[in-house]
Scaffold this active site. Sequence first.
Site, short mmCIF file in Angstrom:
data_model
loop_
_atom_site.label_atom_id
_atom_site.label_comp_id
_atom_site.label_asym_id
_atom_site.label_seq_id
_atom_site.Cartn_x
_atom_site.Cartn_y
_atom_site.Cartn_z
N VAL A 180 4.69 -5.66 -4.40
CA VAL A 180 5.72 -5.60 -3.64
C VAL A 180 5.75 -7.01 -2.91
O VAL A 180 4.80 -7.58 -2.56
CB VAL A 180 5.77 -4.54 -2.50
CG1 VAL A 180 6.89 -4.49 -1.52
CG2 VAL A 180 5.42 -3.09 -3.13
N HIS B 30 0.68 -1.11 0.11
CA HIS B 30 0.02 0.02 0.08
C HIS B 30 0.82 1.32 0.05
O HIS B 30 0.75 2.32 -0.59
CB HIS B 30 -0.67 0.07 1.20
CG HIS B 30 -1.91 -1.02 1.42
ND1 HIS B 30 -1.64 -2.06 2.06
CD2 HIS B 30 -3.14 -1.38 0.62
CE1 HIS B 30 -2.53 -2.89 2.09
NE2 HIS B 30 -3.57 -2.62 1.04
N GLY C 288 -2.87 -1.91 -7.12
CA GLY C 288 -1.61 -2.80 -6.93
C GLY C 288 -1.72 -3.75 -8.15
O GLY C 288 -3.04 -4.35 -8.33
#
Length: 283
Positions: free
Chosen positions: A174, A33, A145
């Site tokens: 990520v 985030h 994302g």
Amino acid sequence: METLTTVDAVRRWRAESGTVGLVPTMGNLHAGHLALVAAARERCDRAIVSIFVNPLQFGPNEDLATYPRTFEGDKAALAHAGVDAIFAPSVDEMYPAGGTSLTTVRVAGITEMLCGSRRPGHFEGVATVVSKLLNIARPDVAFFGEKDYQQLAVIQRMAADLCMDVTIEGVPTVREDDGLALSSRNHYLDGNQRKEALAMSAALKDVVARLRAGQRDFRALEARGWSQLADAGFDPDYFEIRDADLVPATEQTGVFRVLAAGYLGRTRLIDNMGVDTRVAAAG
Ligand code: PAF
């Protein structure tokens, strides 16, 4: 950093000058985030993050009640990350008409495959809440994302189809050092499942390497990925090779997206990786 809880307060905040970047979240924030927040801060004059666990996108047997809610920690992380405002509405603020007279947004086609066919109504809930958030905050750019690749594709489709005046931007996934994609649902995994979970990114990486090397027997590659998940302890949901628009891959496909989903115990994990084989072919 301002904490806003009503639609009117966000509209007043938005009325000030400058470009705005919106990062929609359900809270329980992690480095994934914060990468969206960093992108919003870089691209726009002001960044706003919404924190709202959206009941509409959870199925009857899903984890709405237990979904981790960590508001104070999230707030501290966002203040530290330099966010200008948080929008943290109640369910009544977002859905004042309750569950009976809702207008919902359904994006046909792309929501009827992969996670959409396993989680009926999920993407309708996502598209509905995201269109509301976009209408409330009226951002110039909204960030999502790539970890939820199908969600990103659904929102891009919705924004294009409904002529929404916003840019939808995807931000790369990520990962932990060992390859596990960051997800709020990773907290549900016990020590053993945490180790088993690595099989998902490993299987995706393996198939991506094979596509890059020129292998094109898609069904065999999908079966291979599926077995790698099952052997590690997953109850696989799907392992599929698609193009960048999520159409099943063909011999003509140059940009691939490989997507996987599966259960470890009661926890459903998803991940995906992309590969552009045109670069290798041209070089
Ligand atoms: O990805 C999420 O966290 C949610 O699906 C979203 C986009 C915030 C909508 O509730």
